[in-house]
Design a protein around this motif. Structure first.
Motif, PDB file in Angstrom:
ATOM      1  N   LEU A 125      -5.020   5.847   2.255  1.00  0.00           N
ATOM      2  CA  LEU A 125      -4.251   6.774   2.399  1.00  0.00           C
ATOM      3  C   LEU A 125      -3.883   6.888   4.048  1.00  0.00           C
ATOM      4  O   LEU A 125      -2.477   6.901   4.123  1.00  0.00           O
ATOM      5  N   SER A 126      -4.434   6.084   4.959  1.00  0.00           N
ATOM      6  CA  SER A 126      -4.146   5.772   6.123  1.00  0.00           C
ATOM      7  C   SER A 126      -2.333   5.599   6.539  1.00  0.00           C
ATOM      8  O   SER A 126      -1.671   5.003   7.459  1.00  0.00           O
ATOM      9  N   ARG A 127      -2.497   4.416   5.424  1.00  0.00           N
ATOM     10  CA  ARG A 127      -1.281   3.617   5.664  1.00  0.00           C
ATOM     11  C   ARG A 127      -0.462   3.339   4.915  1.00  0.00           C
ATOM     12  O   ARG A 127       0.479   2.563   4.658  1.00  0.00           O
ATOM     13  N   GLY A 128      -0.718   4.706   3.999  1.00  0.00           N
ATOM     14  CA  GLY A 128       0.925   5.226   3.377  1.00  0.00           C
ATOM     15  C   GLY A 128       0.459   5.036   2.318  1.00  0.00           C
ATOM     16  O   GLY A 128       1.574   5.578   1.273  1.00  0.00           O
ATOM     17  N   ALA A 129       0.110   5.047   1.509  1.00  0.00           N
ATOM     18  CA  ALA A 129      -1.063   5.535   0.059  1.00  0.00           C
ATOM     19  C   ALA A 129       0.113   7.744  -0.506  1.00  0.00           C
ATOM     20  O   ALA A 129      -0.660   8.264   0.712  1.00  0.00           O
ATOM     21  N   ALA A 130       0.410   6.947  -1.230  1.00  0.00           N
ATOM     22  CA  ALA A 130       0.207   8.461  -2.065  1.00  0.00           C
ATOM     23  C   ALA A 130      -0.749   9.401  -2.717  1.00  0.00           C
ATOM     24  O   ALA A 130      -1.049  10.339  -1.852  1.00  0.00           O
ATOM     25  N   ARG A 131      -1.920   8.640  -2.649  1.00  0.00           N
ATOM     26  CA  ARG A 131      -2.884   9.209  -3.277  1.00  0.00           C
ATOM     27  C   ARG A 131      -4.527   8.451  -3.281  1.00  0.00           C
ATOM     28  O   ARG A 131      -4.328   7.052  -3.378  1.00  0.00           O
TER      29      ARG A 131
ATOM     30  N   VAL B 262       1.021  -1.254   0.041  1.00  0.00           N
ATOM     31  CA  VAL B 262      -0.021  -0.353   0.518  1.00  0.00           C
ATOM     32  C   VAL B 262       0.583   1.663   0.460  1.00  0.00           C
ATOM     33  O   VAL B 262       0.133   2.589  -0.398  1.00  0.00           O
ATOM     34  N   LYS B 263       2.223   1.219   0.666  1.00  0.00           N
ATOM     35  CA  LYS B 263       2.822   2.196   0.491  1.00  0.00           C
ATOM     36  C   LYS B 263       3.232   2.786  -0.878  1.00  0.00           C
ATOM     37  O   LYS B 263       4.058   2.758  -1.857  1.00  0.00           O
ATOM     38  N   GLY B 264       3.318   3.969  -0.762  1.00  0.00           N
ATOM     39  CA  GLY B 264       3.410   5.435  -2.203  1.00  0.00           C
ATOM     40  C   GLY B 264       2.744   4.588  -3.632  1.00  0.00           C
ATOM     41  O   GLY B 264       2.744   4.805  -4.422  1.00  0.00           O
ATOM     42  N   ALA B 265       1.502   4.049  -2.733  1.00  0.00           N
ATOM     43  CA  ALA B 265       0.679   3.556  -4.624  1.00  0.00           C
ATOM     44  C   ALA B 265      -0.704   4.497  -4.468  1.00  0.00           C
ATOM     45  O   ALA B 265      -1.194   5.305  -3.447  1.00  0.00           O
TER      46      ALA B 265
ATOM     47  N   GLY C 299      -7.906  16.043   6.977  1.00  0.00           N
ATOM     48  CA  GLY C 299      -6.537  17.405   6.092  1.00  0.00           C
ATOM     49  C   GLY C 299      -6.174  16.310   5.314  1.00  0.00           C
ATOM     50  O   GLY C 299      -4.923  16.565   5.265  1.00  0.00           O
ATOM     51  N   VAL C 300      -6.275  15.141   4.537  1.00  0.00           N
ATOM     52  CA  VAL C 300      -6.380  15.551   2.958  1.00  0.00           C
ATOM     53  C   VAL C 300      -6.185  15.340   2.082  1.00  0.00           C
ATOM     54  O   VAL C 300      -6.894  14.348   0.576  1.00  0.00           O
ATOM     55  N   SER C 301      -6.793  16.815   1.946  1.00  0.00           N
ATOM     56  CA  SER C 301      -8.332  17.292   0.609  1.00  0.00           C
ATOM     57  C   SER C 301      -6.776  17.140  -0.673  1.00  0.00           C
ATOM     58  O   SER C 301      -7.204  16.724  -1.326  1.00  0.00           O
ATOM     59  N   ASP C 302      -5.537  17.773   0.349  1.00  0.00           N
ATOM     60  CA  ASP C 302      -4.281  17.322  -0.784  1.00  0.00           C
ATOM     61  C   ASP C 302      -4.101  16.128  -2.088  1.00  0.00           C
ATOM     62  O   ASP C 302      -3.671  15.834  -3.312  1.00  0.00           O
ATOM     63  N   ARG C 303      -4.357  15.200  -1.300  1.00  0.00           N
ATOM     64  CA  ARG C 303      -4.163  13.670  -1.463  1.00  0.00           C
ATOM     65  C   ARG C 303      -5.480  13.096  -1.945  1.00  0.00           C
ATOM     66  O   ARG C 303      -5.181  11.478  -2.800  1.00  0.00           O
ATOM     67  N   ILE C 304      -6.667  13.106  -2.293  1.00  0.00           N
ATOM     68  CA  ILE C 304      -7.627  12.886  -2.970  1.00  0.00           C
ATOM     69  C   ILE C 304      -8.348  13.396  -4.298  1.00  0.00           C
ATOM     70  O   ILE C 304      -7.727  15.056  -3.839  1.00  0.00           O
ATOM     71  N   ASP C 305      -8.890  12.151  -4.779  1.00  0.00           N
ATOM     72  CA  ASP C 305      -9.326  12.994  -5.912  1.00  0.00           C
ATOM     73  C   ASP C 305     -10.663  12.048  -6.150  1.00  0.00           C
ATOM     74  O   ASP C 305     -10.895  11.420  -6.481  1.00  0.00           O
ATOM     75  N   VAL C 306     -11.697  13.376  -6.137  1.00  0.00           N
ATOM     76  CA  VAL C 306     -13.126  12.907  -6.121  1.00  0.00           C
ATOM     77  C   VAL C 306     -14.374  13.185  -7.281  1.00  0.00           C
ATOM     78  O   VAL C 306     -14.112  14.310  -7.424  1.00  0.00           O
TER      79      VAL C 306
END
Length: 251
Positions: free
Chosen positions: A126-132, A106-109, A154-161
């Motif tokens: 995301l909590s476990r290390g996914a990049a996006r 999961v890390k960086g995926a 606090g992860v709005s910059d890492r998600i795409d809905v």
């Protein structure tokens, strides 16, 4: 002044008799053969087992409460959530087992939650290390709830809905970064496996063709699904987790 009471001398025989008199006899069922049916005690009502999609009246029940993140940097945080028949959050124990199986992959995926609903799977990644994380949700109000969850965590910059019908991706695949392996989750309404399977199959095949090397695919289906219908069925590992079955495949 009252006189002090004198202690009785200890009698080991009387103590043994008292212990025998208070011992609990083993339970034996009473003989009811001589009683009429109306005179016999009534049986307690049978316990009702609810189906996997039923919402229970208890507001603390898992199906009716906001999903929580199980592990990682956002552990114990809860998502925005409105109970709705359109959403079926993956149960906590199933989600935990799933990420135990995925491990460090999961890390960086780039996590892609194709039938996002509450977003529990993507936010867990995301909590476990996914990049996006990319969330696809057909129901526009639910898509707005996903955005609020991202803001609250606090992860709005890492998600795409992305709002819309993900089944149309089989005809036209949108732009998705391929610089990192994908972590693709397909957890649709279980009725889709019988009513819209051809469309699901086309979507799965399209995602497999587009995914970069070392990508991981996860399909969550009900127990009735025939795994032989999956593309290249022998490449998938099945993990039964009633009432669901998880199918995993690494490109």
């Amino acid at each position: 002044m009252p006189r002090p009471r004198r202690a009785r001398p200890h009698n080991p025989d009387s103590a043994a008799d008292a212990a025998d008199s208070t011992a609990v006899a083993p339970f034996t069922s009473p003989d009811l053969s001589g009683l009429s049916a109306s005179a016999r005690p009534a049986r307690p009502p049978a316990r009702v087992t609810r189906g996997p999609g039923a919402l229970r009246g208890n507001p603390t029940d898992e199906a009716a409460s906001a999903p929580r993140i199980i592990g990682g940097e956002l552990r114990h945080r809860r998502l925005e959530f409105t109970p709705d028949a359109r959403t079926r959050p993956m149960k906590d124990r199933v989600r935990e087992s799933l990420f135990d199986l995925i491990g460090t992959d999961v890390k960086g995926a780039i996590a892609i939650d194709l039938f996002a609903g509450s977003g529990a799977i993507g936010f867990e990644a995301l909590s476990r290390g996914a990049a996006r994380a990319i969330f696809v949700e057909y129901h526009f109000p639910t898509a707005d709830v996903l955005r609020r969850s991202g803001h609250g965590l606090g992860v709005s910059d890492r998600i795409d809905v992305r709002s819309g019908d993900v089944l149309l991706w089989a005809k036209r695949m949108p732009a998705i970064p391929t610089s990192s392996p994908w972590l693709v989750f397909l957890s649709p309404p279980w009725s889709f496996f019988s009513e819209r399977w051809n469309e699901l199959l086309s979507l799965t095949q399209a995602m497999l063709r587009a995914a970069p090397p070392r990508s991981t695919f996860v399909v969550e289906a009900d127990m009735e699904f025939d795994r032989r219908l999956l593309p290249d069925a022998d490449a998938w590992e099945a993990r039964p987790m009633p009432p669901a079955v998880l199918y995993l495949r690494i490109q």
